[in-house]
Structure formats: C-alpha cells, structure tokens
Scaffold this motif. Sequence first.
Motif, PDB file in Angstrom:
ATOM      1  N   GLU A  67      15.137  70.893  18.617  1.00 38.65           N
ATOM      2  CA  GLU A  67      13.895  71.078  18.721  1.00 38.65           C
ATOM      3  C   GLU A  67      13.300  73.039  17.973  1.00 38.65           C
ATOM      4  N   ASN A  68      14.266  73.602  19.132  1.00 34.08           N
ATOM      5  CA  ASN A  68      13.461  74.539  18.813  1.00 34.08           C
ATOM      6  C   ASN A  68      14.598  75.557  17.782  1.00 34.08           C
ATOM      7  N   SER A  69      15.076  75.047  16.955  1.00 34.34           N
ATOM      8  CA  SER A  69      15.486  76.023  16.127  1.00 34.34           C
ATOM      9  C   SER A  69      14.687  76.761  15.238  1.00 34.34           C
ATOM     10  N   ASP A  70      14.850  77.894  14.963  1.00 29.76           N
ATOM     11  CA  ASP A  70      14.326  78.381  14.130  1.00 29.76           C
ATOM     12  C   ASP A  70      14.717  78.941  12.656  1.00 29.76           C
ATOM     13  N   THR A  71      14.261  77.777  11.965  1.00 27.23           N
ATOM     14  CA  THR A  71      14.358  77.755  10.086  1.00 27.23           C
ATOM     15  C   THR A  71      13.869  78.408   9.014  1.00 27.23           C
ATOM     16  N   SER A  72      12.586  78.919   9.847  1.00 24.48           N
ATOM     17  CA  SER A  72      11.746  79.814   9.219  1.00 24.48           C
ATOM     18  C   SER A  72      12.233  80.933   7.957  1.00 24.48           C
ATOM     19  N   SER A  73      13.011  81.532   8.244  1.00 23.26           N
ATOM     20  CA  SER A  73      13.127  81.959   6.942  1.00 23.26           C
ATOM     21  C   SER A  73      14.266  81.669   6.397  1.00 23.26           C
ATOM     22  N   ILE A  74      14.766  81.038   6.664  1.00 28.89           N
ATOM     23  CA  ILE A  74      16.515  80.533   5.724  1.00 28.89           C
ATOM     24  C   ILE A  74      15.905  79.493   3.934  1.00 28.89           C
ATOM     25  N   ASN A  75      16.460  79.319   3.830  1.00 30.95           N
ATOM     26  CA  ASN A  75      16.123  78.926   2.245  1.00 30.95           C
ATOM     27  C   ASN A  75      16.795  77.259   2.484  1.00 30.95           C
ATOM     28  N   GLY A  76      16.489  76.517   2.848  1.00 29.79           N
ATOM     29  CA  GLY A  76      17.788  74.858   3.075  1.00 29.79           C
ATOM     30  C   GLY A  76      18.209  74.558   1.824  1.00 29.79           C
ATOM     31  N   ASN A  77      17.659  75.614   0.515  1.00 29.51           N
ATOM     32  CA  ASN A  77      18.424  74.712  -0.933  1.00 29.51           C
ATOM     33  C   ASN A  77      19.221  75.680  -1.509  1.00 29.51           C
ATOM     34  N   MET A  78      20.005  76.906  -0.428  1.00 29.57           N
ATOM     35  CA  MET A  78      20.346  78.108  -0.962  1.00 29.57           C
ATOM     36  C   MET A  78      21.665  77.160  -0.451  1.00 29.57           C
ATOM     37  N   VAL A  79      23.259  77.140  -2.157  1.00 29.65           N
ATOM     38  CA  VAL A  79      24.378  76.761  -2.254  1.00 29.65           C
ATOM     39  C   VAL A  79      24.914  77.391  -0.961  1.00 29.65           C
ATOM     40  N   LEU A  80      25.908  76.984   0.091  1.00 32.96           N
ATOM     41  CA  LEU A  80      27.092  77.336   0.116  1.00 32.96           C
ATOM     42  C   LEU A  80      28.355  77.192  -0.011  1.00 32.96           C
ATOM     43  N   LYS A  81      28.762  78.512   0.086  1.00 35.94           N
ATOM     44  CA  LYS A  81      30.296  79.200  -0.799  1.00 35.94           C
ATOM     45  C   LYS A  81      31.649  79.100   0.564  1.00 35.94           C
ATOM     46  N   ASN A  82      32.657  78.716  -0.031  1.00 38.63           N
ATOM     47  CA  ASN A  82      33.552  78.600   0.791  1.00 38.63           C
ATOM     48  C   ASN A  82      34.114  80.354   1.810  1.00 38.63           C
ATOM     49  N   ASN A  83      34.148  79.622   3.416  1.00 39.12           N
ATOM     50  CA  ASN A  83      34.187  80.908   4.647  1.00 39.12           C
ATOM     51  C   ASN A  83      32.253  81.070   5.153  1.00 39.12           C
ATOM     52  N   ASP A  84      30.978  80.717   4.359  1.00 38.42           N
ATOM     53  CA  ASP A  84      30.095  80.933   5.601  1.00 38.42           C
ATOM     54  C   ASP A  84      29.599  80.342   6.203  1.00 38.42           C
ATOM     55  N   VAL A  85      29.336  81.689   6.625  1.00 42.70           N
ATOM     56  CA  VAL A  85      28.697  81.312   8.824  1.00 42.70           C
ATOM     57  C   VAL A  85      27.369  81.638   8.834  1.00 42.70           C
ATOM     58  N   LEU A  86      26.948  80.634   9.751  1.00 47.48           N
ATOM     59  CA  LEU A  86      25.010  80.482   9.565  1.00 47.48           C
ATOM     60  C   LEU A  86      25.042  80.229  10.750  1.00 47.48           C
ATOM     61  N   ILE A  87      23.886  81.203  11.103  1.00 50.62           N
ATOM     62  CA  ILE A  87      23.445  81.855  12.549  1.00 50.62           C
ATOM     63  C   ILE A  87      21.949  80.995  12.826  1.00 50.62           C
ATOM     64  N   ILE A  88      21.659  79.692  13.377  1.00 54.04           N
ATOM     65  CA  ILE A  88      20.355  80.094  13.605  1.00 54.04           C
ATOM     66  C   ILE A  88      20.102  79.785  15.009  1.00 54.04           C
ATOM     67  N   ASN A  89      19.087  80.292  14.976  1.00 53.40           N
ATOM     68  CA  ASN A  89      18.144  81.619  16.164  1.00 53.40           C
ATOM     69  C   ASN A  89      17.187  80.508  16.657  1.00 53.40           C
ATOM     70  N   GLU A  90      16.861  80.768  18.029  1.00 51.95           N
ATOM     71  CA  GLU A  90      15.936  80.182  18.981  1.00 51.95           C
ATOM     72  C   GLU A  90      14.697  80.729  18.306  1.00 51.95           C
TER      73      GLU A  90
END
Length: 157
Positions: A67-90
Amino acid sequence: MKKIVILVSFFIAGFFLFPIDNQYQLSDYLTDKIKVEIKGCVKNPGIYYLDSYSTINDLFQKAVLLENSDTSSINGNMVLKNNDVLIINERNEVEKISINFATLEQLTTLPNIGEKTARNIIEYRNENGLFQRIEDIKNVKGIADKKFEAIKDLISL
C-alpha cells in the motif's frame, strides 16, 4: 546466384529486426523468458521469470505492491529486459514543503508558522534570493532555533 540473394535478404532483414547498439544484445531478443528481480516495498520480492516483452505492470501483478509503495516515477508500460532489477521505494507519508517555492498557504501548514512568519519567509527569499541550505531559514525574522527544530524535517529547498 539464387543463394547469394537469399543470404543478402536474410542479412538485411536480420539487421532491421535486431538493431545493433550498446543497449541491447542479440540474446535479449532470442529468449522466450526473461529473468528480472524486484526488491523493496513489495509483498513478494525476489526473482521472477517472465515472458519476453513483459512490462513492469506485468511484474507488479506477480510481486504485488504494498500500500505504501511509491510508483509515481515508474512507467508501468516499460518493457523489461533480461536481468533487469527494479527497486520500489516506500512512499514518504509527509511531503516536504519547499522553502524556496512554497506559497503562503503551504508555508502556514508548517508547525508554529503563522501567516506573518510565512510572509517573512517569502519576503526574505524575494529580497535575498533562494535559500542555499535549510538552516538559512533561521535568518528570517521570527524563526529562531526552537522553531527551526520543529520544522527542519518537514522542509526542503
């Protein structure tokens, strides 16, 4: 002669299908699955195997955002590549007030800052330019050490 034309055609088609630049490798396009990792403010952090061309939103469905995830600066439609790492801030519960750009109304939401002191802040920055450090707000008439201590964690430049 027919063999040469077919090889040239394949090479040209392959060139357009697999652009060569520094960001992509041919292996990124040839796999059926990609491996991505998600960390931070998610219910199920870890490594996920997704279909090629999966998006960040696809990953969010599997990892489940808190519930407290900050995704305001993340483009959810971005296509991921192999070995990507995504860190979600609070998400910060308290949004800081910019002493360089805040309006009178915003400044008066700070503890112990009334309309008169808010006007002094605006007048000070108009006459002296933008604050360079948050501690510089103590140069404003009406803001001493005690008042500064009450607002220092709620303000930003």
